[in-house]
Design an enzyme around this catalytic site. Structure first.
Site, short mmCIF file in Angstrom:
data_model
loop_
_atom_site.label_atom_id
_atom_site.label_comp_id
_atom_site.label_asym_id
_atom_site.label_seq_id
_atom_site.Cartn_x
_atom_site.Cartn_y
_atom_site.Cartn_z
CG HIS A 104 95.88 36.27 -32.51
ND1 HIS A 104 96.61 35.36 -31.79
CD2 HIS A 104 96.55 36.45 -33.67
CE1 HIS A 104 97.68 35.01 -32.49
NE2 HIS A 104 97.66 35.66 -33.64
CG ASP A 145 94.12 35.95 -19.91
OD1 ASP A 145 94.74 34.86 -20.04
OD2 ASP A 145 93.66 36.34 -18.82
CD GLN A 236 105.11 38.12 -36.25
OE1 GLN A 236 106.32 38.03 -36.35
NE2 GLN A 236 104.52 38.24 -35.08
N GLY A 237 102.65 34.20 -38.68
CA GLY A 237 102.11 33.19 -39.60
C GLY A 237 102.03 31.81 -38.98
CG ASP A 238 105.15 29.79 -37.31
OD1 ASP A 238 104.94 29.08 -38.31
OD2 ASP A 238 106.27 30.27 -37.03
CB SER A 239 99.30 33.10 -35.04
OG SER A 239 99.99 34.04 -34.31
N1 ARG Z 1 101.02 36.61 -33.41
C1 ARG Z 1 101.80 35.92 -34.39
C2 ARG Z 1 100.90 35.50 -35.54
O1 ARG Z 1 99.81 36.02 -35.63
C3 ARG Z 1 102.58 34.77 -33.81
C4 ARG Z 1 103.72 35.33 -33.10
C5 ARG Z 1 104.56 34.33 -32.44
N2 ARG Z 1 105.72 35.07 -32.07
C6 ARG Z 1 106.74 34.55 -31.44
N3 ARG Z 1 107.77 35.31 -31.23
N4 ARG Z 1 106.73 33.31 -31.07
O2 ARG Z 1 101.28 34.79 -36.45
#
Ligand code: ARG
Length: 286
Positions: A104, A145, A236-239
């Protein structure tokens, strides 16, 4: 210097550095990324960009601690260019030429800039530019997924063994037992809707069984596992960043999604590396 010149400079240690990222949308869901919020490219690329600051920033990653790159030398900071916008993600070093991240993070992205070997997301270490961005062919943005992707680098990373090191990946089809301590790291927001951190953060969270996790989220697949407790989570940002088993530092997961961050009953959801290991191996050979 214009934007193009600055970005071309990215391999140069004396260069202006990567644009700075701040603030976040902090929405739940699978595809949200933290976006950069400065006005124009010149501002954004200035080393000492003034960051948007919000009040109440007492958390870390969420509920974690400051760490240093020496503790997680496989961790990298990734800046992603989508038209005139920039987003941040985390990633891990698989080998000299390949970075593991979330699929993503790579949707509609033209180019990625990687900083390796630095605790500070804005400064230091080595900077690399992407040659190719690859999403898993089965990645489903609606369900998240197969949320795994690979960034191929133009130049090989210098692996010095202390600040830059390849991570060990979970063996194909291996399992992580519920309760296992997972170490997650990144420069993401330190609270839901909070600010990103310039200093690398980490937190230890326990694995939750897929059965239990399915009570919180519909659509947990065998390409996913969950980890977290109230007050401790990635955000967010850790993704795209690495989630390793703390005992042996083997990468088990990739930060994927969650509803909010660190909420009671809503652990973070991670891509199960062991379930996509063959694809990673095949796509990181060169
Ligand atoms: N989708 C988020 C990103 O793009 C990461 C989210 C992780 N969230 C969580 N609750 N662990 O940075």
């Amino acid at each position: 210097m214009n934007l193009k010149e600055l970005l071309r400079d990215v391999d140069d240690a004396e260069g202006p550095g990567l644009p700075s990222v701040s603030a976040s949308d902090g929405q739940a869901g699978d595809a949200e990324l933290v976006s950069i919020s400065a006005g124009n490219a010149e501002d954004v690329l200035t080393k000492h960009v003034s960051r948007l600051t919000k009040a109440a920033d007492d958390g870390r990653i969420v509920g974690g601690n400051d760490t240093s790159i020496q503790a997680v030398p496989y961790q990298v900071y990734i800046l992603l260019q989508k038209g005139n916008d920039y987003f941040q993600c985390g990633g891990s070093i698989i080998n000299k030429r390949n970075i593991l991240t979330a699929a993503h993070c790579l949707t509609d992205i033209q180019k990625a800039y990687v900083r390796a070997g630095s605790t500070d997301s804005n400064d230091g270490g080595q900077q690399y530019e992407s040659r190719a961005l690859i999403q898993h062919p089965m990645y489903n943005p609606t369900t998240s997924d197969y949320d795994v992707g690979i960034i191929k680098l133009l130049k090989p990373i210098k692996l010095d063994g202390t600040t830059t090191k390849a991570v060990k990946l979970a063996p194909k089809n291996s399992k992580v037992e519920p309760g296992t301590d997972i170490l997650v790291s990144g420069w993401g927001t330190t609270s839901e809707n909070g600010n990103t951190s310039t200093n690398l953060m980490s937190v230890i969270v326990p694995v939750v069984s897929n059965q239990d996790c399915s009570k919180s989220y519909s659509g947990i697949t065998s390409r996913m596992f969950c980890a977290g407790v109230a007050g401790k989570d990635s955000c967010q940002g850790d993704s795209g960043g690495p989630a390793v088993s703390n005992s042996d530092k083997v990468q088990r997961g990739i930060v994927s999604f969650g509803i909010g961050c660190a909420r009671e009953g809503y652990p973070g959801v991670y891509t199960r590396v062991a379930a996509v290991r063959s694809w990673i191996d095949l796509n990181s050979l060169i």
